[in-house]
Design an enzyme around this catalytic site. Sequence first.
Site, PDB file in Angstrom:
ATOM      1  N   LYS A 125      35.817  42.235  30.189  1.00  0.00           N
ATOM      2  CA  LYS A 125      37.445  41.990  29.884  1.00  0.00           C
ATOM      3  C   LYS A 125      37.776  43.311  29.318  1.00  0.00           C
ATOM      4  O   LYS A 125      36.885  43.858  28.588  1.00  0.00           O
ATOM      5  CB  LYS A 125      37.431  40.705  28.867  1.00  0.00           C
ATOM      6  CG  LYS A 125      36.991  39.447  29.348  1.00  0.00           C
ATOM      7  CD  LYS A 125      37.795  38.871  30.517  1.00  0.00           C
ATOM      8  CE  LYS A 125      37.436  37.477  30.902  1.00  0.00           C
ATOM      9  NZ  LYS A 125      37.819  37.190  32.035  1.00  0.00           N
ATOM     10  N   VAL A 176      34.532  51.923  39.430  1.00  0.00           N
ATOM     11  CA  VAL A 176      33.595  52.491  40.139  1.00  0.00           C
ATOM     12  C   VAL A 176      32.527  51.772  40.756  1.00  0.00           C
ATOM     13  O   VAL A 176      32.050  51.888  42.096  1.00  0.00           O
ATOM     14  CB  VAL A 176      32.694  53.282  39.002  1.00  0.00           C
ATOM     15  CG1 VAL A 176      31.261  53.931  39.711  1.00  0.00           C
ATOM     16  CG2 VAL A 176      33.273  54.262  38.155  1.00  0.00           C
ATOM     17  N   VAL A 191      43.667  37.143  41.932  1.00  0.00           N
ATOM     18  CA  VAL A 191      43.568  35.531  41.981  1.00  0.00           C
ATOM     19  C   VAL A 191      43.305  35.026  40.792  1.00  0.00           C
ATOM     20  O   VAL A 191      42.466  35.635  39.882  1.00  0.00           O
ATOM     21  CB  VAL A 191      42.307  35.456  42.963  1.00  0.00           C
ATOM     22  CG1 VAL A 191      42.113  33.865  43.081  1.00  0.00           C
ATOM     23  CG2 VAL A 191      42.298  36.104  44.577  1.00  0.00           C
ATOM     24  N   TYR A 233      34.316  48.773  36.336  1.00  0.00           N
ATOM     25  CA  TYR A 233      34.652  47.860  37.522  1.00  0.00           C
ATOM     26  C   TYR A 233      35.087  48.614  38.830  1.00  0.00           C
ATOM     27  O   TYR A 233      34.894  48.542  39.895  1.00  0.00           O
ATOM     28  CB  TYR A 233      35.662  46.883  37.008  1.00  0.00           C
ATOM     29  CG  TYR A 233      35.819  45.801  38.039  1.00  0.00           C
ATOM     30  CD1 TYR A 233      35.003  44.822  38.266  1.00  0.00           C
ATOM     31  CD2 TYR A 233      37.031  45.651  38.854  1.00  0.00           C
ATOM     32  CE1 TYR A 233      35.162  43.716  39.320  1.00  0.00           C
ATOM     33  CE2 TYR A 233      37.213  44.591  39.959  1.00  0.00           C
ATOM     34  CZ  TYR A 233      36.410  43.695  40.054  1.00  0.00           C
ATOM     35  OH  TYR A 233      36.602  42.785  41.000  1.00  0.00           O
ATOM     36  N   ASP A 241      19.752  34.158  42.528  1.00  0.00           N
ATOM     37  CA  ASP A 241      20.152  35.262  41.432  1.00  0.00           C
ATOM     38  C   ASP A 241      20.179  36.621  42.041  1.00  0.00           C
ATOM     39  O   ASP A 241      19.014  37.159  42.169  1.00  0.00           O
ATOM     40  CB  ASP A 241      19.357  34.938  40.397  1.00  0.00           C
ATOM     41  CG  ASP A 241      19.779  36.164  39.079  1.00  0.00           C
ATOM     42  OD1 ASP A 241      20.803  36.793  39.188  1.00  0.00           O
ATOM     43  OD2 ASP A 241      19.000  35.708  37.987  1.00  0.00           O
ATOM     44  N   ILE A 242      21.068  37.133  42.296  1.00  0.00           N
ATOM     45  CA  ILE A 242      21.492  38.527  42.960  1.00  0.00           C
ATOM     46  C   ILE A 242      20.710  39.558  42.117  1.00  0.00           C
ATOM     47  O   ILE A 242      20.290  40.463  42.785  1.00  0.00           O
ATOM     48  CB  ILE A 242      22.726  38.754  43.651  1.00  0.00           C
ATOM     49  CG1 ILE A 242      23.732  39.196  42.602  1.00  0.00           C
ATOM     50  CG2 ILE A 242      23.444  37.845  44.560  1.00  0.00           C
ATOM     51  CD1 ILE A 242      24.765  39.847  42.773  1.00  0.00           C
ATOM     52  N   ASN A 279      29.841  38.073  47.308  1.00  0.00           N
ATOM     53  CA  ASN A 279      30.752  37.676  46.389  1.00  0.00           C
ATOM     54  C   ASN A 279      30.434  37.581  45.156  1.00  0.00           C
ATOM     55  O   ASN A 279      31.374  38.077  44.212  1.00  0.00           O
ATOM     56  CB  ASN A 279      31.448  36.071  46.632  1.00  0.00           C
ATOM     57  CG  ASN A 279      32.366  35.667  45.561  1.00  0.00           C
ATOM     58  OD1 ASN A 279      33.558  36.218  45.627  1.00  0.00           O
ATOM     59  ND2 ASN A 279      31.954  34.882  44.925  1.00  0.00           N
TER      60      ASN A 279
END
Length: 273
Positions: A94, A192, A223, A190, A61-62, A88
Amino acid sequence: MSPKVAVVTGANKGIGFAIVRGLCKRFEGVVYLTSRDVERGKEAVAQLATEGLKPSYHQLDITDRKSIEVFRDYLKGKYGGIDVLVNNAAIAFKSNAPDPVAVQAEQTLFVNYFSLVSVCEVLFPLLNNGARVVNISSSCGHLSLIPSETLREKLKDPKLTVAELSGLMQQYVDAAKQGTHAADWGNSSYVVSKVGVTALSIIQQRELHDRDIKVNAVHPGYVDTDMSSHKGNLTIDEGAVAPLFLALDAPDSVKGQYVWFDKRIVAWDGQKP
């Protein structure tokens, strides 16, 4: 001799999953699929096993420094080092998310930028000579998307440190909480966060100049994933092409760069393609 080790964060689905798939096919060593959720991670490993691929698994868990340290101690004890690290794991709200801007800013920057910094702080000491680090950025990580010329100059300052970059990222979060962010930073947390990831990659390469380690940021393309609400025009395997290129095939001269999904090196502080 311990085997070489590759690690991919946030790899139970999407681009991370496809990167693990690609590494399992070509990397001469052990490939770790990591994820926050153990069950989802093990399901992903089982899915790859049906393709004849054999990734190893470890929970990571980063956003939890203790989790990163446990993983570090495991890798250090079992292998001694890391040869490929693909950062990653990330989140994106959203466009119609009801969460206030302040919440979106704090959570997006915490996961996408500050937690990535934590992963690097803890795991970089394990990087072997010749190691490659691939930080997954985005087309949204291009410097031109920051409206303020003053901020753009600060972000591309060749003397900028990681600590100073983190200070700038925190300034954005604070400004979002006060509702004063838009003029200087724009309206996308997102953007920034990914500008931060690209800037971080350039700084990390500069700070590792005396070691044989390559750090690059990559825009994997638009993607078809949960994050893009499956609107992307590329498959996850197509999205893995450029990250795999940087992890396995790029010339040693490619370092501290911002690389596009078609393997082109793009000027981060120039005109956006």
